[in-house]
Design a protein around this motif. Sequence first.
Motif, PDB file in Angstrom:
ATOM      1  N   ILE A  52       0.881  -1.218  -0.103  1.00 31.33           N
ATOM      2  CA  ILE A  52       0.159  -0.060  -0.010  1.00 31.33           C
ATOM      3  C   ILE A  52       0.693   1.228   0.106  1.00 31.33           C
ATOM      4  O   ILE A  52       1.934   1.376   0.877  1.00 31.33           O
ATOM      5  CB  ILE A  52      -0.812  -0.083   1.250  1.00 31.33           C
ATOM      6  N   ARG A  53       0.768   2.094  -0.955  1.00 31.17           N
ATOM      7  CA  ARG A  53       1.432   3.296  -1.147  1.00 31.17           C
ATOM      8  C   ARG A  53       0.885   4.493  -0.306  1.00 31.17           C
ATOM      9  O   ARG A  53      -0.458   4.697  -0.258  1.00 31.17           O
ATOM     10  CB  ARG A  53       1.684   3.917  -2.425  1.00 31.17           C
ATOM     11  N   ASN A  54       1.556   5.378  -0.036  1.00 28.26           N
ATOM     12  CA  ASN A  54       1.100   6.929   0.851  1.00 28.26           C
ATOM     13  C   ASN A  54       0.800   7.782  -0.566  1.00 28.26           C
ATOM     14  O   ASN A  54       0.868   7.343  -1.597  1.00 28.26           O
ATOM     15  CB  ASN A  54       2.019   7.174   1.854  1.00 28.26           C
ATOM     16  N   THR A  55       0.394   8.767   0.176  1.00 21.40           N
ATOM     17  CA  THR A  55      -0.405   9.999  -0.930  1.00 21.40           C
ATOM     18  C   THR A  55       1.094  10.202  -1.790  1.00 21.40           C
ATOM     19  O   THR A  55       0.638  10.926  -2.750  1.00 21.40           O
ATOM     20  CB  THR A  55      -0.950  11.130  -0.249  1.00 21.40           C
ATOM     21  N   ARG A  56       2.167  10.312  -1.186  1.00 21.73           N
ATOM     22  CA  ARG A  56       3.286  10.550  -2.081  1.00 21.73           C
ATOM     23  C   ARG A  56       3.945   9.368  -2.816  1.00 21.73           C
ATOM     24  O   ARG A  56       4.920   9.427  -3.416  1.00 21.73           O
ATOM     25  CB  ARG A  56       4.500  11.076  -1.210  1.00 21.73           C
ATOM     26  N   ASN A  57       3.118   8.470  -3.011  1.00 26.93           N
ATOM     27  CA  ASN A  57       3.289   7.187  -3.857  1.00 26.93           C
ATOM     28  C   ASN A  57       4.392   6.316  -3.481  1.00 26.93           C
ATOM     29  O   ASN A  57       5.148   5.718  -4.176  1.00 26.93           O
ATOM     30  CB  ASN A  57       3.486   7.664  -5.401  1.00 26.93           C
ATOM     31  N   VAL A  76       4.445   8.941   7.638  1.00 27.28           N
ATOM     32  CA  VAL A  76       3.390   8.216   6.823  1.00 27.28           C
ATOM     33  C   VAL A  76       2.930   9.655   6.018  1.00 27.28           C
ATOM     34  O   VAL A  76       2.648   9.310   4.626  1.00 27.28           O
ATOM     35  CB  VAL A  76       2.317   7.436   7.260  1.00 27.28           C
ATOM     36  N   SER A  77       2.388  10.568   6.704  1.00 24.73           N
ATOM     37  CA  SER A  77       1.521  11.758   6.115  1.00 24.73           C
ATOM     38  C   SER A  77       2.494  12.976   6.044  1.00 24.73           C
ATOM     39  O   SER A  77       2.088  13.930   5.116  1.00 24.73           O
ATOM     40  CB  SER A  77       0.464  12.025   6.787  1.00 24.73           C
ATOM     41  N   ASP A  78       3.553  12.838   6.795  1.00 21.17           N
ATOM     42  CA  ASP A  78       4.432  14.244   6.754  1.00 21.17           C
ATOM     43  C   ASP A  78       5.592  14.348   5.513  1.00 21.17           C
ATOM     44  O   ASP A  78       5.730  13.473   4.848  1.00 21.17           O
ATOM     45  CB  ASP A  78       5.283  14.126   8.103  1.00 21.17           C
ATOM     46  N   GLN A  79       5.448  15.567   5.098  1.00 21.01           N
ATOM     47  CA  GLN A  79       6.404  15.869   3.961  1.00 21.01           C
ATOM     48  C   GLN A  79       7.292  16.655   4.530  1.00 21.01           C
ATOM     49  O   GLN A  79       7.311  17.830   5.068  1.00 21.01           O
ATOM     50  CB  GLN A  79       5.567  16.443   2.914  1.00 21.01           C
ATOM     51  N   LEU A  80       8.740  16.033   4.738  1.00 18.85           N
ATOM     52  CA  LEU A  80       9.785  17.045   4.989  1.00 18.85           C
ATOM     53  C   LEU A  80      10.394  17.683   3.975  1.00 18.85           C
ATOM     54  O   LEU A  80      10.578  17.222   2.627  1.00 18.85           O
ATOM     55  CB  LEU A  80      10.986  15.944   5.487  1.00 18.85           C
ATOM     56  N   SER A  81      10.642  19.108   4.309  1.00 17.13           N
ATOM     57  CA  SER A  81      11.034  19.892   3.146  1.00 17.13           C
ATOM     58  C   SER A  81      12.793  19.183   2.996  1.00 17.13           C
ATOM     59  O   SER A  81      13.278  19.297   1.877  1.00 17.13           O
ATOM     60  CB  SER A  81      11.233  21.098   3.746  1.00 17.13           C
ATOM     61  N   HIS A  82      13.225  18.754   3.994  1.00 13.01           N
ATOM     62  CA  HIS A  82      14.715  18.418   3.914  1.00 13.01           C
ATOM     63  C   HIS A  82      14.959  17.629   5.058  1.00 13.01           C
ATOM     64  O   HIS A  82      14.319  17.556   6.241  1.00 13.01           O
ATOM     65  CB  HIS A  82      15.811  19.337   3.686  1.00 13.01           C
ATOM     66  N   GLU A  83      15.852  16.503   4.949  1.00 12.22           N
ATOM     67  CA  GLU A  83      16.128  15.833   5.806  1.00 12.22           C
ATOM     68  C   GLU A  83      16.632  16.312   7.121  1.00 12.22           C
ATOM     69  O   GLU A  83      16.302  15.726   8.516  1.00 12.22           O
ATOM     70  CB  GLU A  83      17.332  14.654   5.461  1.00 12.22           C
ATOM     71  N   ALA A 156      -4.563   4.424   9.141  1.00 11.24           N
ATOM     72  CA  ALA A 156      -5.505   5.303   8.237  1.00 11.24           C
ATOM     73  C   ALA A 156      -5.156   5.140   6.821  1.00 11.24           C
ATOM     74  O   ALA A 156      -6.157   5.007   6.058  1.00 11.24           O
ATOM     75  CB  ALA A 156      -5.475   6.774   8.645  1.00 11.24           C
ATOM     76  N   LEU A 157      -3.931   4.986   6.530  1.00 11.26           N
ATOM     77  CA  LEU A 157      -3.514   4.750   5.129  1.00 11.26           C
ATOM     78  C   LEU A 157      -4.115   3.402   4.729  1.00 11.26           C
ATOM     79  O   LEU A 157      -4.545   3.280   3.541  1.00 11.26           O
ATOM     80  CB  LEU A 157      -1.981   4.914   5.050  1.00 11.26           C
ATOM     81  N   ALA A 158      -3.946   2.520   5.625  1.00 13.96           N
ATOM     82  CA  ALA A 158      -4.376   0.922   5.193  1.00 13.96           C
ATOM     83  C   ALA A 158      -5.942   0.975   4.818  1.00 13.96           C
ATOM     84  O   ALA A 158      -6.284   0.379   3.903  1.00 13.96           O
ATOM     85  CB  ALA A 158      -4.170   0.158   6.431  1.00 13.96           C
ATOM     86  N   GLU A 159      -6.653   1.718   5.542  1.00 14.32           N
ATOM     87  CA  GLU A 159      -7.992   1.866   5.548  1.00 14.32           C
ATOM     88  C   GLU A 159      -8.427   2.576   3.897  1.00 14.32           C
ATOM     89  O   GLU A 159      -9.456   1.923   3.466  1.00 14.32           O
ATOM     90  CB  GLU A 159      -8.780   2.754   6.524  1.00 14.32           C
ATOM     91  N   VAL A 160      -7.627   3.456   3.564  1.00 15.36           N
ATOM     92  CA  VAL A 160      -7.716   3.993   2.508  1.00 15.36           C
ATOM     93  C   VAL A 160      -7.432   2.942   1.431  1.00 15.36           C
ATOM     94  O   VAL A 160      -8.213   2.895   0.197  1.00 15.36           O
ATOM     95  CB  VAL A 160      -6.870   5.393   2.069  1.00 15.36           C
TER      96      VAL A 160
END
Lengths: 569, 155
Positions: A52-57, A76-83, A156-160
């Motif tokens: 199962i992929r997250n929203t960022r594939n 899972v849901s967060d997007q880091l601008s940089h490491e 939540a991701l799995a349920e989607v």
Amino acid sequence: MSQEQVYTVASDSDTTGDERSSAPFPEIAIGIDIGTSQCSLAVWNGSQVELIRNTRNQKLMKSYVTFRDESPVGGVSDQLSHEYEMLSGSSVFNMKRLIGRIDTDPIVSQASKTLPFLIQTLGIGVKPFIAALVNNMWRSTTPEEVLAIYLVELKALAEVGVKRPVRNVVLTVPAAFSRFQLTRISRACAMAGLHVVRLMPEPAAVALLYAQQQQLSVHDSGSEKVALIFNMGAGYSDVAIIVTAGGVSQMKGLAGSTVGGEDLLQNTMHYLLPNMENLFPNKIKSMGVLRVAAQDAIHKLSSQSKVQIDIDLGNGIKICKIIDLEEFEEANKEVFEKCASLVTRCLQDSKVNVEHIDDVILVGGCTNIPKVKNMVMGICKKNKIYPGINPLEAAVRGAALEGALAAGVNDPLGSLDLLTIQVNAHSIGIRANRDSFVPIIARNTTMPARREVVFTTAHDHQTEALIVVYEGDEEVVEKNYLLGYFKVVGIPLAPRGKPEINVCMDIDASNLLRVMVGVLMPGEQNPVVPPLEVRMPTADDGNGLTADVLNRSFGSTLDLVTLHNKMSR
Amino acid sequence: MAVSSISTASSFFTSPNFSINLKSSVKSSSNSVKFGRAPISASYATAEKTETIRSFCSNTPSSLYDVLGVRAGADIREVKAAYRRLARVLHPDVGSSDSSADEFMKVHSAYATLVDPVKRADYDRTLVQRRAGGSSPVRFSGGYKSRRWETDQCW
């Protein structure tokens, strides 16, 4: 069951909430590989396993939780601008390395010096204090809580992904985990509203995947295939030796160790900046920069022979260095040696000759490192790695297979006609004969298992005995994990060595451990007092502290000695 | 030698009598969840399972060969195949919720002895003696009814 789908982290109470679980129509459990650095989700879709992929594939998601003003967010849901953002003090990670450990554990004290968030150790055998920096203030958390927050996002991701509520999960865990650590993982799942169907050792999950491939490709169900599985991730390494035929894989040996990519990373950081401990806790940023540079160097050294490092740590500290493969391997010699001895030990335990190994399966991110690859292949005297398995997805795929198997799913094509017969990774026994560890169920015993050893009193007229249960493989009892303790009372007055104290341990199919103790007098058929049955582990976090207190309070007054060994097979 | 003269009471929890009590107590007390599992594939479940279970539970098998359902001269390959066949039916992971760990443990223990040439040779020797009328030259006689092959090795 489906009505409580609010994503909240339940309280950290002692009940795991497993009581009502047998649904009339068992749902297929989701497979989760909860890694030290990355996590993934997979599910049986009716004909095969699907990630199962997250929203960022992404199929592989970074394992961390960032604490902010409002609410924490996970990788899972967060997007880091940089490491670097992950290394600013507000993010907490590496929880799989820290969960269920006390502050005298070398893993914890090492982490407290090198991870860019707060791990405070008192060094007295209690839980460490872990905190994240939020608005310039250290806010406390626990490994269980961080994992639970992360698992809520995974849920939540799995349920989607599967378009239905998800409650049942199969998680992969390192073979090195103690039973106490397993309870912590279950706790984190319960806090996230998930019900653990199985906690599978990572190699067992890989074995299942391998058995499936063999069953579909080999038609002679009588022919046996012997495989060695070596898994090295960021936090842990495991080895298993399995014999597979006709969809049944029998584990012959299982071994695990807390050695992984994190150790390589810390050694490399050390190599680049020998006095790096002085950077913390005041210079989190510098620590982050160093960590990212070291990580990057290790990745590059898997495919090239040298790498240039050029970083500015601030405060006038600059590192400009070329590190080559030889230096890297020298700095990590100990790590590689530990891995080699793990493989050797597992081979010895399982009494499998390397000549009989058909396939060597390498999984986990670190098996991409040339030295690791060569080491395992060298020991196994093989030059070809088993090709059919994706090293980063094998564990989660196996977990998803188990999720379908455990739900009783049938596959018309027979690709779910599988069984793995597992062994336990650590010996379980009690303290006896003064300070010795007397194993009752030895490591690599096929599960389910029940074994019994008879003990007797160490003193004349001893009416009580203390049963202290440990898990591990060290002769000195304190070096093992304390699982629990209880007192047997009502032993009749008798000279020492007379009463028979039967200690029985039972591991059932769901890996639940129970310890049963009955007192008999020689020649009698019935126990003098009702036997005790205690589920383990019972001990709380204060592993080291508890052992000390028990020692101080009772000394050797309630000791036991081995009477004779009557292992029932 | 001295230690093995302990009475049979020493295998208290692992004696057959006790394990029956144990089985029922597991079911009621354990809150570990038996994840409800539908029987395996239909053909498998009906034909093979009932047959195996019947032969298995019929009565106390007189030898380890009977436990696995193989003839006394069976080679290792046959022993392994029989073990695998029984495991696929009796292992608690595959069985419907009524299959207990005890059955699989018995099968595994028989397999562990018969698959190991040394253990098997020892076992075969005791088996021959028992069949010959039990007049073995073993010394501990009184009150030692349910002697096991492991303890017989002492002489």
